[in-house]
Every structure is written in C-alpha cells, then in structure tokens.
Design a protein around this motif. Structure first.
Motif, PDB file in Angstrom:
ATOM      1  N   GLU A   8       0.786  -0.923  -0.007  1.00  0.00           N
ATOM      2  CA  GLU A   8       0.126  -0.104   0.129  1.00  0.00           C
ATOM      3  C   GLU A   8       0.708   1.214  -0.025  1.00  0.00           C
ATOM      4  O   GLU A   8       0.623   2.242  -0.395  1.00  0.00           O
ATOM      5  CB  GLU A   8      -0.987   0.038   1.101  1.00  0.00           C
ATOM      6  CG  GLU A   8      -1.966  -1.125   1.034  1.00  0.00           C
ATOM      7  CD  GLU A   8      -2.890  -0.912   2.414  1.00  0.00           C
ATOM      8  OE1 GLU A   8      -3.120   0.132   2.839  1.00  0.00           O
ATOM      9  OE2 GLU A   8      -3.513  -2.145   2.868  1.00  0.00           O
ATOM     10  N   ARG A   9       1.997   1.133   0.918  1.00  0.00           N
ATOM     11  CA  ARG A   9       2.672   2.205   0.656  1.00  0.00           C
ATOM     12  C   ARG A   9       3.682   2.484  -0.663  1.00  0.00           C
ATOM     13  O   ARG A   9       3.552   3.817  -1.027  1.00  0.00           O
ATOM     14  CB  ARG A   9       4.095   2.095   2.043  1.00  0.00           C
ATOM     15  CG  ARG A   9       5.073   3.043   1.895  1.00  0.00           C
ATOM     16  CD  ARG A   9       5.738   2.899   3.204  1.00  0.00           C
ATOM     17  NE  ARG A   9       7.089   3.793   3.160  1.00  0.00           N
ATOM     18  CZ  ARG A   9       7.204   5.090   3.203  1.00  0.00           C
ATOM     19  NH1 ARG A   9       6.163   5.783   3.439  1.00  0.00           N
ATOM     20  NH2 ARG A   9       8.306   5.673   3.297  1.00  0.00           N
ATOM     21  N   LEU A  10       4.007   1.503  -1.266  1.00  0.00           N
ATOM     22  CA  LEU A  10       4.415   1.658  -2.414  1.00  0.00           C
ATOM     23  C   LEU A  10       3.592   1.916  -3.446  1.00  0.00           C
ATOM     24  O   LEU A  10       3.844   2.893  -4.357  1.00  0.00           O
ATOM     25  CB  LEU A  10       5.170   0.127  -2.874  1.00  0.00           C
ATOM     26  CG  LEU A  10       6.321  -0.323  -2.080  1.00  0.00           C
ATOM     27  CD1 LEU A  10       6.650  -1.577  -2.389  1.00  0.00           C
ATOM     28  CD2 LEU A  10       7.360   0.777  -2.084  1.00  0.00           C
ATOM     29  N   ASP A  11       2.402   1.519  -3.506  1.00  0.00           N
ATOM     30  CA  ASP A  11       1.394   1.774  -4.373  1.00  0.00           C
ATOM     31  C   ASP A  11       0.843   3.534  -4.395  1.00  0.00           C
ATOM     32  O   ASP A  11       0.653   4.024  -5.186  1.00  0.00           O
ATOM     33  CB  ASP A  11       0.093   0.996  -4.317  1.00  0.00           C
ATOM     34  CG  ASP A  11       0.268  -0.085  -4.994  1.00  0.00           C
ATOM     35  OD1 ASP A  11       1.553  -0.711  -5.726  1.00  0.00           O
ATOM     36  OD2 ASP A  11      -0.593  -1.337  -4.622  1.00  0.00           O
ATOM     37  N   ALA A  12       0.815   3.968  -3.050  1.00  0.00           N
ATOM     38  CA  ALA A  12       0.603   5.124  -2.891  1.00  0.00           C
ATOM     39  C   ALA A  12       1.839   6.186  -3.380  1.00  0.00           C
ATOM     40  O   ALA A  12       1.603   7.233  -4.030  1.00  0.00           O
ATOM     41  CB  ALA A  12       0.421   5.453  -1.467  1.00  0.00           C
ATOM     42  N   PHE A  13       2.859   5.476  -3.278  1.00  0.00           N
ATOM     43  CA  PHE A  13       4.160   6.438  -3.890  1.00  0.00           C
ATOM     44  C   PHE A  13       3.947   6.213  -5.408  1.00  0.00           C
ATOM     45  O   PHE A  13       4.199   7.378  -6.123  1.00  0.00           O
ATOM     46  CB  PHE A  13       5.384   5.686  -3.415  1.00  0.00           C
ATOM     47  CG  PHE A  13       6.685   5.893  -3.983  1.00  0.00           C
ATOM     48  CD1 PHE A  13       7.162   7.096  -3.425  1.00  0.00           C
ATOM     49  CD2 PHE A  13       7.181   5.088  -5.045  1.00  0.00           C
ATOM     50  CE1 PHE A  13       8.458   7.416  -4.133  1.00  0.00           C
ATOM     51  CE2 PHE A  13       8.556   5.822  -5.393  1.00  0.00           C
ATOM     52  CZ  PHE A  13       9.161   6.925  -5.273  1.00  0.00           C
ATOM     53  N   LEU A  46       4.590  -1.803  -9.505  1.00  0.00           N
ATOM     54  CA  LEU A  46       3.995  -0.867  -8.625  1.00  0.00           C
ATOM     55  C   LEU A  46       2.461  -0.368  -9.405  1.00  0.00           C
ATOM     56  O   LEU A  46       2.795  -0.481 -10.574  1.00  0.00           O
ATOM     57  CB  LEU A  46       4.960   0.327  -8.260  1.00  0.00           C
ATOM     58  CG  LEU A  46       6.187   0.291  -7.690  1.00  0.00           C
ATOM     59  CD1 LEU A  46       6.706   1.442  -7.291  1.00  0.00           C
ATOM     60  CD2 LEU A  46       6.101  -0.841  -6.603  1.00  0.00           C
ATOM     61  N   SER A  47       1.508  -0.373  -8.628  1.00  0.00           N
ATOM     62  CA  SER A  47       0.218  -0.057  -9.131  1.00  0.00           C
ATOM     63  C   SER A  47       0.062   1.529  -9.080  1.00  0.00           C
ATOM     64  O   SER A  47      -0.113   2.060  -7.854  1.00  0.00           O
ATOM     65  CB  SER A  47      -0.755  -0.702  -8.455  1.00  0.00           C
ATOM     66  OG  SER A  47      -1.996  -0.334  -9.034  1.00  0.00           O
TER      67      SER A  47
END
Length: 465
Positions: free
Chosen positions: A315-320, A407-408
């Motif tokens: 989730e952190r990576l996707d928010a990024f 990453l999404s």
RNA sequence: GGCGGCGUGGCCGAGCGGUUAGGCAGGGGCCUGCAAAGCCCCGUACUCCGGUUCGAAUCCGGACGCCGCCUCCA
C-alpha cells in the motif's frame, strides 16, 4: 556480476557461464498431482528473480523448468478419483500456470514434460546398465550409488555417513538402502512404456537429468530448486550424469523452506497450504514482496500476519506510485540496466542496490535501500525538488520491476453510486459544508473505500480486506 | 547416531569487529476545515555464561532452546 551460494562447494562464489553472455538455468518444476502449494510459489519466485536479475545484467538467459506428469502420486489420485492420469495432469498443470501467471512469474523458455522424454530415459538406463552402474531387480532398475566416487557431494557428507543414517527398508533386492529406483516395473492397469528391461515408468530422479542435458547441453550454468531437493533428488540426478560421463551443472542453487507456524511445510506433516488459495485471498504481489524481504536461503514463515504485513508495505509503494504516476510507467517483462541512463541519486541507488543483489541475492538489503529512496523522493516532492523526486521515483520503480515487482498506479474502478457520493462530497466541500462532507466520507468508508483528498478533490480506492 | 541451520526491539526481518538496516504496528509533531496520504522525531534490541579484543549482536568455548536433512516433498 551475481555471486551465489553453491551447494556443491558450500560457499558463495561468482556465477560463471559456459557461453559468454549467455546463461542457462534448469529449475526443478512441480509434479502436477495437486494444487500448487506455498513451497512451489517460493522456489518459482526466487529463481524468477535470479532469472530477471541475470537479464538485468545483460545476459541472454535460457530458463528451463519441467513438468513432471508421470508419478506415483498422479496414479494414486487418478485411482482414488476414478479418472485417468491424463485428466489429473491436465487439471493441475492448468492450475499451475494460473498460479504462476498470478505471481508474475515469467514462463520458462522451455517447459518439458517427463512423458515426452521416456525414450531418452530408457537409453540412459541402458547405458548405465551396460556400465554395471545400474542393476535390475524384481520390481525395477536401481542405481548403485557406490559406483560414484563423490556421491554425497550435495548432501555434504560421505557415502558411509549417509548409509549409517539410512532407514532400514522392508523391501528388497537393493544392494544398498541408498540405491534409488531408475525404473519401476508396471503393475496391471498402470501407465507404462515398453523397455528392454520390462514395461514400466521412469523414476523421478532420471527425468531431470535427461531433460536438462537434452535442452541445455552438458555443463549448463545453474541447476536450482528447493532445499528439499538437494538430497536425495539432486544428488541422484548428479550421480547419473556423472556416471554417464557428463559434468552436469556448473553451479547448484537451493532456496530455503516455507514454514507454517514454525514448522516446515511438508507432505508427511500434511500441513500444505495451497498457493491457489493464498492468491485468491491476497494481493497477488504480496507473496513476492514477502519472499524478496527474506533472504532466499532462510526459511520464510507464511502466515496471515506476515502476508498482511507485506500487503501494507505494498500500500505504501502503491501510494508512492500514484503520487508519481507519470514517472512510473515502465512496462512489463524483463528489464535491462543497459536500457537506462542513470545519474546522480538514481545512479547511486542503482549501484547500491546492485551491490546488494549481486551479493548472494541480498534482496532484503536491496529493499531497505528502495524503501529509503521512497522516503527520500516523497520528502523531495514535499519540498521544492519535484523533478529530482520524479527521477528518483522512476528509478525506484525500475529497480522493483527488475525484481519482478510492479507498482500499481491505477485507481480502482468506481461504480456510479460511489461516483455520485464522491461528487456530492466535493460539492459539499466547495460549499464548506463540513458536516455533510464528513457524513459522505463516512458512508464511503463504510462501503469499503479509502478516501483521500488529493489536490482538493476526493479520491477513493478500495480498502484491502 | 551422522550432517547442517537458527535464537535480534511489540511483530516480521537484515547484520559477518567500531558509525541509522528496512517494513509493519505504536507514540509525538508538521501538513489538513477535520482526516487520509506524505514528511520529521521517538523506542535504543541482539537466549544465557565465560573468553579474545581498546572495542562483539558480530570471533572462540560452553549451556539452554528451536528447526531441518539422512524417507516422499519445492
């Protein structure tokens, strides 16, 4: 270049290649007698990462992984369920590829089936019989392990030591308890192939020898699989190849076990967890992140807690990724370092990550660096360094991509009713009607959405389970 | 019996003689209408007992505990 622990020498050493610029890998694949389990997922992920990383370094990788489609377990299942062996194999090979695709694992260049290689296996057995390294008994053909001088190389102990610990078997005409079946004579009704030494089916340890040598040739670069294959499976493969005069693999790699509640997951303990089930219940990238987060030779505990932990990391990576959406587009498939021009902070990051991964696949160390870079890029973007942040974000995404983790940046599909709520909330906010705006936000949250006000507008995405 | 691995902060998980791993969770602050996301700060860990060293989570010895292989398994 990549340094890897070699199970044959017991040390980390640089991978070297038979043919300059080309790498050949053989990874022992599944017996398709049931749904794929977590252990299958781990070895597939680990060696997929190795394959990607070699490609990243500019090598042309040929990746071979077999499907074992004849085996006692397949016969047993077919019998129990009153259907044909072919039917069982077709179903579970289908499930296998579905799971592999979901994990984002690149298909092998060649995925040989054991049953297509029976003729060559029979030829190998005839050769071993003629050399008196194999012998015939009442129920099959066996390999005489005493005929291979360094038998026990992969096990890490000499033949005598292995023999001392071997369990006594009820059976049989074997010369030594360590001798293993090369060919099993068929009982009535069982699948069988004709052979000079009697109709039957091949033993498991023979197929990989024949297929790997046929497709990749002798002296191929890396033979890999799960730790439980090191002995006896790989030991026995090697014994056959060496006895037949081949040198076999240059390098042996083994990944650690999957643990479930601090115990090895295994057939005899009957604590298998289906990969198919895991993938249905979680973000399909979570297992890859979990695997990358652990060292490949260490055991990894797969529990609800560790998977959830990985999902939160995603989730952190996707928010990024959403924040730097326009900088993240990198495409699928294999990435190559040579296709990029890194400099400044990006170059430093790439170099540091490369040093880690090259060092016996230290992906946990690499991830620590990447998560640090995520913080750095976010901080830069919070400040005035938009361009630098975007460039670093791009590099982060490329490096994750090089390890097969995408990453999404895409938002979830929003249905009409939800869109109406979002628009109503934005209208309320424009009128500074905070009570109504908050009520609408609560409603969205109750419907399973995460609500963010990005640049003044309501943005929603699906909450994880 | 033989061979091998492990024991790190609330959880997961790196570490290979001396300067911050990292993630998740938690606390404080900034930002925000309030939140979320993001940023900053914080916990100061290393099974136990000896030893080597100026200095050890890291090396040596011992103890305890856990796990794996020697049988089917990825």
């Amino acid at each position: 270049m990549l340094r890897l622990f070699d199970s044959a020498t017991g040390e980390v050493r640089e991978l070297t290649f038979r043919d300059p610029g080309r790498a050949s890998m053989y990874v022992c694949g599944p017996t398709v007698s049931g749904l794929p389990h977590l252990g299958h997922g781990r070895f597939s992920l680990v060696w997929d990462v190795v394959r990607r990383w070699l490609t990243w370094h500019g090598l042309e990788v040929t990746y071979v992984s077999n499907i074992t489609d004849i085996d006692d377990k397949i016969i047993t299942r077919a019998k129990e369920e009153g259907r044909s062996e072919e039917d069982v194999v077709t179903e579970f090979e289908g499930e296998w590829w579905i799971a592999m695709d979901a994990l984002g694992i690149e298909r092998p260049d060649v995925a040989p089936h054991a049953t297509a290689y029976v003729d060559q296996m029979v030829a190998l057995l005839e050769r071993l019989l003629s050399l008196d390294i194999a012998y015939v008994t009442s129920d099959g053909v066996y390999f005489d392990v005493s005929r291979v001088p360094d038998y026990g190389l992969l096990a890490g102990q000499p033949l005598e030591s292995l023999r001392a610990g071997a369990r006594v078997e009820a059976n049989d005409d074997k010369r030594s308890p360590l001798d293993f079946a090369l060919w099993k004579l068929a009982k009535p009704g069982e699948p069988q192939w004709a052979a000079p030494f009697g109709a039957g089916r091949p033993g498991w340890h023979t197929e990989c020898v024949v297929m790997s040598l046929d497709i990749l040739g002798d002296g191929f670069d890396l033979h890999a699989g799960g730790l439980d294959l090191k002995f006896p499976h790989h030991e026995n493969e090697r014994a056959q190849a060496v006895a037949a005069g081949d040198t076999f693999a240059r390098h042996w790699g083994h990944n650690g076990y999957v643990m479930v509640g601090n115990e090895k997951m295994s057939k005899s303990l009957n604590n298998f967890t289906s990969l198919t089930d895991l993938l249905a219940e979680t973000d399909q990238r979570a297992y890859r992140l979990l695997v990358l987060r652990s060292h490949y030779r260490s055991p990894v505990d797969v529990t609800k807690a560790t998977i959830t932990d990985a999902e939160r990391g995603l989730e952190r990576l996707d928010a990024f990724a959403r924040r730097f959406e326009d900088a993240i587009t990198i495409g699928d498939g294999f990435l190559r370092a040579a296709d990029y021009n890194f400099d400044g902070a990006s170059k430093e990051l790439v170099d540091a990550v490369t040093r880690r991964v090259d060092d016996d696949l230290d992906t946990p160390g690499a991830l620590a660096l990447l998560f640090d870079a995520v913080s750095t890029a976010n901080a830069w973007a919070d400040g005035a360094q938009r361009d630098e942040a975007r460039e670093l974000a791009h590099t982060v995404a490329v490096l994750f991509g090089a390890m097969g983790l995408s990453l999404s940046t895409t938002s979830d599909d929003v249905d009409d009713a939800t869109r109406a709520l979002v628009e109503a909330r934005d209208a309320a906010r424009r009128e500074r009607n905070w009570n109504e705006a908050d009520r609408l936000r609560d409603e969205l949250v109750n419907n399973g959405w995460i609500v963010e006000d990005a640049s003044g507008e309501t943005v929603v995405r699906r909450a994880k389970r």
